[in-house]
Motif scaffolding. Sequence first.
Motif, PDB file in Angstrom:
ATOM      1  N   GLU A   1       0.822  -1.202   0.000  1.00 28.36           N
ATOM      2  CA  GLU A   1       0.000   0.000   0.000  1.00 28.36           C
ATOM      3  C   GLU A   1       0.862   1.261   0.000  1.00 28.36           C
ATOM      4  O   GLU A   1       0.567   2.225  -0.712  1.00 28.36           O
ATOM      5  CB  GLU A   1      -0.925  -0.008   1.221  1.00 28.36           C
TER       6      GLU A   1
ATOM      7  N   ARG B   1       2.138   1.790  -3.397  1.00 31.21           N
ATOM      8  CA  ARG B   1       1.108   2.335  -4.294  1.00 31.21           C
ATOM      9  C   ARG B   1       0.967   3.839  -4.094  1.00 31.21           C
ATOM     10  O   ARG B   1       0.871   4.606  -5.056  1.00 31.21           O
ATOM     11  CB  ARG B   1      -0.232   1.647  -4.018  1.00 31.21           C
TER      12      ARG B   1
ATOM     13  N   ARG C   1       3.888   5.607  -5.617  1.00 32.48           N
ATOM     14  CA  ARG C   1       3.775   5.653  -7.085  1.00 32.48           C
ATOM     15  C   ARG C   1       2.839   6.783  -7.510  1.00 32.48           C
ATOM     16  O   ARG C   1       3.106   7.496  -8.483  1.00 32.48           O
ATOM     17  CB  ARG C   1       3.285   4.303  -7.611  1.00 32.48           C
TER      18      ARG C   1
END
Length: 465
Positions: free
Chosen positions: A420, A423, A426
Motif C-alpha cells: 500500500e 502504491r 507511485r
Amino acid sequence: MATPSTPTPHVVIFPFMAQGHILPLLDISKAMASNGVRVTIITTPSNSPFILSKTSHYSQISLSIIPFPKVEDIPEGCENVTDLPSLQFFNPFVKATRNLKQPFEDILAKMSKAGCLPICVISDMFLGWTVETCRSFGIPRIVSHGMGVLPMLIAKDGVLHAPYIRSLLDSDNVELLSIPKLPFPLIKADLPDAIRSYDPDLISLEIQEADKNSWGVIVNSFEELEGEFVVALESFFQKGAKAWCVGPTFLYDQVDQHYEKQSCPYIKWLDKQVGLDVVIYVSFGTQSHISNTQMDEIALGLEMAGQPFILVERSKTWVPPEGWMERIDEKGLVVRDWVDQRSILSHRATGGFLSHCGWNSVLEGLSMGVPLLAWPMGAEQKLNAKYVAMGLGAGLMVPQGSLIDRHVICDGVKGLMEGERGREARERAKFWSEIAIKAVEKGGSSRRNLDELVQCLVHRERRVI
C-alpha cells in the motif's frame, strides 16, 4: 535570442569529468542551443566521444578539447572519475584539474582576440579556479553543483556552522538557522562525511571561496519542487547572485521532441514484460563501490522478491551466487555495461527504482513517475533519500546498516512494488512527473528561468560594452 542587429549569444560550459556532473550540463547546453544560443563545451580527449554522442545533432554546440594533465598521483589515462580504480584517487584527480587553468585561459584569450567572448562561463563546483580566470576577462562565472537546492543549502549551512556540527553525536538532531522548517527530521548521520567531520582541505576551501565570488548558481531542479528554499540558498552567494532553477534539464529534449528512444537488449527485454509498472530497476550510479558480499545479498533479495528486475552491475570482481543466473532465468536481466537510464525509467513496464539517490537519478525517477526505493551510499544522498521518501512521499527507505541482508532487500522491493505504501509512493511520483514536465514546457517555471538567465546575461554584456 538573436536578431539581425544583435550577435548570437555565446556561452561556455565547462563540466567536471564525471558522468553525473557532465550529463545535466549537456542537457543545459542542448536546451540553450535549441533556443538560439551558441554553446562551446570544454572537455578532454577521452570525454569528448561521449559528449559528441549526445550533442552531435545540435549545430549550435561545439567542443573545445584540451589535454588532461599527466600527474603522478593518478593512473595514466584516467580522465573521468569513473576511470579511477578507487575513490582514494578522487582528491588527487580534482587537484589535477587545476592544471587545466592555462589551457582554459588560452581558449578565452583566443575568443577575446576573435571578438566572441561568451556572455558567461558555466563551470562545475570542482573547477572553482575558473572564477579567477573569468574575472580577468570580465566574464560572469555561474557555478553548477549537480545537487538540488535543499541538499546544497543544508551542506552550505553545515559548513558555516562546522563547530556546532562537530559537537553533535551522529544520532543527534541537527537544527539549521537558514532552514527553520525542514521537510524531514535531520540527524548528524544524514550529513555528507565531509561536513560531519568538517576539516576543510584546500579543495573544500576553494569551492566555498569560488561560490562566494560567482555571479550565480544554476540548479537542476524546479521551483515547484524546491522553490521555498531558493532565497535561503542565494544568501550564501555574493550580493545580487541568483539561484536559477532550470530543471529537470533532461526533459527539454523530450518536450522539444529531440529525444530518441533507444533500441538495445534491455529495452527489448522490457518490451517483453506483461503489464504496467511491473519491473524494478536497480542501479547505484557510476561512483558507488559495493562489496561482493553485498552484491550477493542484493541478487538473492531480488530473487526472493519474485519481481521482474533489471540489475545494472559494474563490478569487475563480482560473480553471481552459484545457480542464481539459472534460477532467475527470464525473470531478471543483469547488465554490466553503461545503460541509458532514462529509457529504462520511461518504459511502461518500469514501476520502481532501487537507487543510491544521486540527484540526477532522483530527478529522473520522479520525472518519469517512478517511485524510489532509496538506498543512499555517500555524498548528499541521505538528504536526497529522506526528501524523496519523507518530504515528497514518492519513495520508501531501505533500512540502513553496514550490510543489508537479502530479507531486508526482499521486503523493500515487495513493499514498493506490491504494498500500500508503494502504491501511494507511485501516485506521488506520477504527481511530481506531471509538474516536472510542465516546468520545462513553454511558459513553465524552468523554461522561463532559462530564458531569463540568458536575457539577463545579454543585457549585462550590453551595459558593460
